[in-house]
Design an enzyme around this catalytic site. Structure first.
Site, PDB file in Angstrom:
ATOM      1  N   SER A   7       0.852  -1.140   0.036  1.00 19.31           N
ATOM      2  CA  SER A   7      -0.084   0.001  -0.232  1.00 19.31           C
ATOM      3  C   SER A   7       0.926   1.167   0.068  1.00 19.31           C
ATOM      4  O   SER A   7       1.456   1.484   1.043  1.00 19.31           O
ATOM      5  CB  SER A   7      -0.967  -0.180   1.204  1.00 19.31           C
ATOM      6  N   HIS A  32      -1.320  -1.180  -4.167  1.00 17.83           N
ATOM      7  CA  HIS A  32      -2.643  -0.839  -3.392  1.00 17.83           C
ATOM      8  C   HIS A  32      -2.587   0.493  -3.133  1.00 17.83           C
ATOM      9  O   HIS A  32      -1.565   1.112  -2.516  1.00 17.83           O
ATOM     10  CB  HIS A  32      -2.842  -1.664  -2.262  1.00 17.83           C
ATOM     11  N   ASP A  34      -4.856   3.574  -1.464  1.00 24.26           N
ATOM     12  CA  ASP A  34      -5.682   3.853  -0.609  1.00 24.26           C
ATOM     13  C   ASP A  34      -6.361   5.282  -0.671  1.00 24.26           C
ATOM     14  O   ASP A  34      -5.529   6.165  -0.434  1.00 24.26           O
ATOM     15  CB  ASP A  34      -5.303   3.700   0.874  1.00 24.26           C
ATOM     16  N   MET A  36      -8.539   8.200   0.445  1.00 24.55           N
ATOM     17  CA  MET A  36      -9.548   8.818   1.598  1.00 24.55           C
ATOM     18  C   MET A  36      -9.989  10.152   1.310  1.00 24.55           C
ATOM     19  O   MET A  36      -9.252  11.103   1.027  1.00 24.55           O
ATOM     20  CB  MET A  36      -8.688   8.556   2.912  1.00 24.55           C
ATOM     21  N   HIS A  65      -8.614   1.399  -3.658  1.00 25.93           N
ATOM     22  CA  HIS A  65      -9.589   1.296  -2.716  1.00 25.93           C
ATOM     23  C   HIS A  65     -10.213   2.557  -2.492  1.00 25.93           C
ATOM     24  O   HIS A  65      -9.373   3.419  -1.753  1.00 25.93           O
ATOM     25  CB  HIS A  65      -8.934   0.566  -1.333  1.00 25.93           C
ATOM     26  N   MET A  67     -11.898   4.702  -0.060  1.00 25.77           N
ATOM     27  CA  MET A  67     -12.750   4.838   1.207  1.00 25.77           C
ATOM     28  C   MET A  67     -13.401   6.439   1.127  1.00 25.77           C
ATOM     29  O   MET A  67     -12.890   7.300   1.884  1.00 25.77           O
ATOM     30  CB  MET A  67     -11.459   4.761   2.318  1.00 25.77           C
ATOM     31  N   MET A 136     -11.600  -5.269   5.963  1.00 22.68           N
ATOM     32  CA  MET A 136     -10.824  -4.695   6.682  1.00 22.68           C
ATOM     33  C   MET A 136     -10.555  -4.893   8.051  1.00 22.68           C
ATOM     34  O   MET A 136     -11.381  -5.321   8.654  1.00 22.68           O
ATOM     35  CB  MET A 136     -11.316  -3.101   6.856  1.00 22.68           C
ATOM     36  N   ASP A 174      -6.941  -6.211   4.647  1.00 23.11           N
ATOM     37  CA  ASP A 174      -6.075  -4.907   4.827  1.00 23.11           C
ATOM     38  C   ASP A 174      -6.089  -4.348   6.147  1.00 23.11           C
ATOM     39  O   ASP A 174      -7.160  -4.051   6.626  1.00 23.11           O
ATOM     40  CB  ASP A 174      -6.461  -3.844   3.898  1.00 23.11           C
TER      41      ASP A 174
END
Length: 219
Positions: A7, A32, A34, A36, A65, A67, A136, A174
């Protein structure tokens, strides 16, 4: 064979291209990313512009991903930036089937993620439509958290769900993945391991990738 997805949330963004290339050369399978938004989770990271930059640095699939709240609004932007897999949260998608269908229509693989307190029963009706189920194992928002032990039971339940409905989605985990937690996660049935701090926050990134790959491919 299990897959390792470092990540970049934990990477050094001043050397992002070098660090992505380093984990690729060391045996990583996916990258990966992330994303947010500071609303769904208490942190803000990056958007499509960083995905586009990462795409130029590697031949590995980008595992994105989201979020974020209202992910449907941004699916096309993330796909056009280079996302190979786009994962949304069950908690942010009131019309989850529509969202999954849109991701597939764009041409990406579709994933659904569930928070630690979200039961798998909430995604059961869509499970045979997805390519990836992301469990998660920490509360999302920040890297470097400790693995929530009850996540092992959820991974095992996901395996049973997949077998029961004869689906073929990958099970990704994750949060809190390192050399000490990986074996139990592997034994529970994880297919894709997301690791951030245990790779990028070490003195030897390449060696950390090699070590984790060895553990997750030990069965």
């Amino acid at each position: 064979m299990a897959l390792l997805a470092p990540s970049i949330l934990s990477s050094d963004f001043s050397n992002l291209s070098q660090q992505i290339r380093l984990v690729e050369m060391s045996g990583a399978d996916w990258i990966h990313c992330d994303v947010m938004d500071g609303h769904f989770v208490p942190n803000i990271t990056f958007g499509p512009i960083v995905i586009k930059a990462a795409k130029k640095c590697t031949k590995l699939p980008l595992d994105v991903h989201l979020m974020i709240e209202n992910p449907d609004k941004y699916l096309e932007d993330f796909y056009n930036a280079g996302s190979n897999t786009i994962t949304v949260h069950q908690e942010t998608c009131p019309h989850l089937h529509r969202t999954i269908s849109k991701i597939k229509e764009l041409g990406a693989k579709a994933g659904v993620s569930v928070n630690p307190s979200t039961p798998l029963s909430t995604i059961e009706d869509i499970a045979d439509e997805i390519d990836l189920l992301l469990i998660m194992s920490v509360n999302p928002g920040f890297g470097g958290q400790s693995f929530i032990k009850n996540s092992i039971k959820k991974i095992e339940s996901a395996v049973k769900l997949r077998e029961r409905i004869k689906a073929d989605f990958l099970i990704e985990v994750d949060g809190g993945i390192n050399k000490n937690t990986s074996k139990n996660i592997l034994d529970a049935g994880c297919d894709v391991f997301v690791a951030g701090s245990s790779i990028f926050k070490t003195d030897n990134i390449a060696a950390s990738v090699v070590e984790l790959k060895k553990i997750i491919n030990s069965n």
